[in-house]
Each structure stands twice: as structure tokens, then as C-alpha cells.
Design an enzyme around this catalytic site. Sequence first.
Site, PDB file in Angstrom:
ATOM      1  N   ASP A   7       0.041   5.099 -18.358  1.00 51.95           N
ATOM      2  CA  ASP A   7       0.688   6.409 -18.492  1.00 51.95           C
ATOM      3  C   ASP A   7       2.168   6.259 -18.164  1.00 51.95           C
ATOM      4  OD1 ASP A   7       0.772   9.245 -18.923  1.00 51.95           O
ATOM      5  OD2 ASP A   7       1.068   9.460 -16.774  1.00 51.95           O
ATOM      6  N   SER A   8       2.929   7.263 -18.562  1.00 51.53           N
ATOM      7  CA  SER A   8       4.358   7.268 -18.255  1.00 51.53           C
ATOM      8  C   SER A   8       4.594   7.424 -16.749  1.00 51.53           C
ATOM      9  CB  SER A   8       5.032   8.423 -18.993  1.00 51.53           C
ATOM     10  OG  SER A   8       4.377   9.636 -18.679  1.00 51.53           O
ATOM     11  N   CYS A  70      -1.435   8.628 -21.837  1.00 52.53           N
ATOM     12  CA  CYS A  70      -0.267   9.463 -22.121  1.00 52.53           C
ATOM     13  C   CYS A  70      -0.326   9.958 -23.571  1.00 52.53           C
ATOM     14  CB  CYS A  70       0.981   8.614 -21.908  1.00 52.53           C
ATOM     15  SG  CYS A  70       2.515   9.486 -22.215  1.00 52.53           S
ATOM     16  N   GLU A 150       4.394  18.119 -11.310  1.00 51.99           N
ATOM     17  CA  GLU A 150       4.908  17.024 -10.469  1.00 51.99           C
ATOM     18  C   GLU A 150       5.265  17.558  -9.077  1.00 51.99           C
ATOM     19  OE1 GLU A 150       6.309  13.673 -11.501  1.00 51.99           O
ATOM     20  OE2 GLU A 150       5.152  13.744 -13.360  1.00 51.99           O
ATOM     21  N   CYS A 180      -1.399  16.959 -22.843  1.00 51.93           N
ATOM     22  CA  CYS A 180      -0.439  16.317 -21.944  1.00 51.93           C
ATOM     23  C   CYS A 180      -1.202  16.003 -20.663  1.00 51.93           C
ATOM     24  CB  CYS A 180       0.726  17.270 -21.661  1.00 51.93           C
ATOM     25  SG  CYS A 180       1.820  16.682 -20.358  1.00 51.93           S
ATOM     26  N   HIS A 182      -0.552  16.080 -17.709  1.00 52.75           N
ATOM     27  CA  HIS A 182      -0.337  16.940 -16.544  1.00 52.75           C
ATOM     28  C   HIS A 182      -1.105  18.269 -16.609  1.00 52.75           C
ATOM     29  CE1 HIS A 182       2.782  14.082 -15.899  1.00 52.75           C
ATOM     30  NE2 HIS A 182       3.341  14.740 -14.894  1.00 52.75           N
TER      31      HIS A 182
HETATM   32  N1  DGL Z   1       2.216  11.595 -19.718  1.00 54.04           N
HETATM   33  C1  DGL Z   1       2.989  12.455 -20.566  1.00 54.04           C
HETATM   34  C2  DGL Z   1       2.103  12.929 -21.730  1.00 54.04           C
HETATM   35  O1  DGL Z   1       0.901  13.060 -21.596  1.00 54.04           O
HETATM   36  C3  DGL Z   1       3.563  13.641 -19.812  1.00 54.04           C
HETATM   37  C4  DGL Z   1       4.709  13.266 -18.905  1.00 54.04           C
HETATM   38  C5  DGL Z   1       5.874  12.653 -19.658  1.00 54.04           C
HETATM   39  O2  DGL Z   1       6.577  13.379 -20.380  1.00 54.04           O
HETATM   40  O3  DGL Z   1       6.040  11.457 -19.533  1.00 54.04           O
HETATM   41  O4  DGL Z   1       2.605  13.173 -22.810  1.00 54.04           O
END
Ligand code: DGL
Length: 244
Positions: A7-8, A70, A150, A180, A182
Amino acid sequence: MRAGVFDSGVGGLSVVKSLKEHKLFSEIIYFGDTARVPYGVKDKNTIIRYSLEALEFFKNFDIDIMIAACNSVSAYAINELKQSAPFAISGVIEPGVLALKNKTDDKDASILILGTKATINSGRYETLLREYGFNNITSLAPSLFVPIVEEGLFEGEVLETVMHHYFHNLQEPDFIILGCTHFPLIAKEISHYFPHATLIHSGEAVVEYLQSKYSFETTFQQTAIKFFASENPDKLKQTAKTWL
Ligand code: DGL
């Protein structure tokens, strides 16, 4: 079976949570690119480059599959990852669309896709949904949800105000894709706002997808998880303790 989850940042822990609960893997290697998060505001080429760098990291481990938790990576880099990986690759977009398809035959069902700018601009969810015949689709990038999550504001006035800002002129949809990493963390509040909508969660969707695609002969008693981050791994481990 061993999995790498990419993930990012920390958001992919929402997918790890589902994988862990279903005990599909004996071990999960988690890598969050915390030094370069967020990906959702970056362009396609940057997301592809970062994803291929993450792939190099995962090549150091004996994994059977790498899961791009992600959505922004799944939207832009999944083909590039598949072309270069020595192990199986799964994103979360196809699983999410299949999970929705398994829930309804009604092609006129109204679907709200929530994702980052990158995910929404890629049109990946929308294209796949249309390929399956769905035609009543709205896409929205509520970008402020990411920093709010976050910040740990999973409920309360700030989140309510921001939700109202994004949702106030929408009709309640039949389905909401939480596109997403989050957004599952604020799923309860989204459900309060739209009480009749069915939510599609990437973590649950990917479990369903993996179970249908691979034969998992054993479910493991427990899943060992190793956490890696490109910046501040201790903070990631701390977040994992709270979220998992
Ligand atoms: N993990 C990213 C996503 O699911 C969300 C956070 C980011 O923008 O890196 O797209």
C-alpha cells in the site's frame, strides 16, 4: 501460502485485517510506502514507477502472491506489476466489482464509487462495472476523507461536516464501493449517512476473490505479519496495533 501486501501507506492495513480474519495466509509481508504517501494525488507514471519499486522489494521474500491493497495502484499499475512479477498479483478493483456483481443482478442498481482522484480519474471501476452491464454509476473523489482518517477522526463533527460537503446533493445509492484503503475505517459513519446502501469493502472483496480463484487447502491457525515501511516503520507498527 505467503502474501505480500502493498500500500502507499497505512491504509492497506484494512485489507490485512480481512486477510488475517479469514486466515488465508501463514505469513503476510506488509510494505507501506509511507515516505511517499499519498499516491492518490499522483499521476499514472509516478504510481507505476513506485509500484515497480515496491515489486523489487517483495522479490526479496518467498511469497506466492502480491496484493496491491492500494486502489490507486490497482487503478494504474496492475498490468505493469503482472508483467514483471515472478509471483501472482492481485489488485482490489476487479475483486470489488466482482463482489458487487455477486450481490445483485439488477443492472440498474445505483452505484456510488468513492476513491482517490487517481482511482476515479483512471475510470477503472466504472469501465469494469459497465463491462458487467451496470449503467447507473456515479464516481466521486472525496479527497479530504484520507487525511481525516490518517488523523484518526473516525467519527464526530469534522467527519460529519466533510461527509455532508461531499454527499449533500447525492441521492442515496443502492451500493457504495469503498474504493480507497482508508474508507472502510469510516464505513460506519458512511452507513449512517446512507443507511440503506450496501457497502463494498476491498478487504472482504479480495478475500472472496482469492477464495474463488485459488484453492486454499488449509486455513492457518494464525497469520504472522511482518511490517515494513519506507519511512518510520515504528509508526506503522503502532498503527497496526490499533487497527488490527
Ligand atoms: N491507499 C490509497 C488508495 O487506496 C489511499 C491513500 C493514498 O492516496 O495514497 O487509493
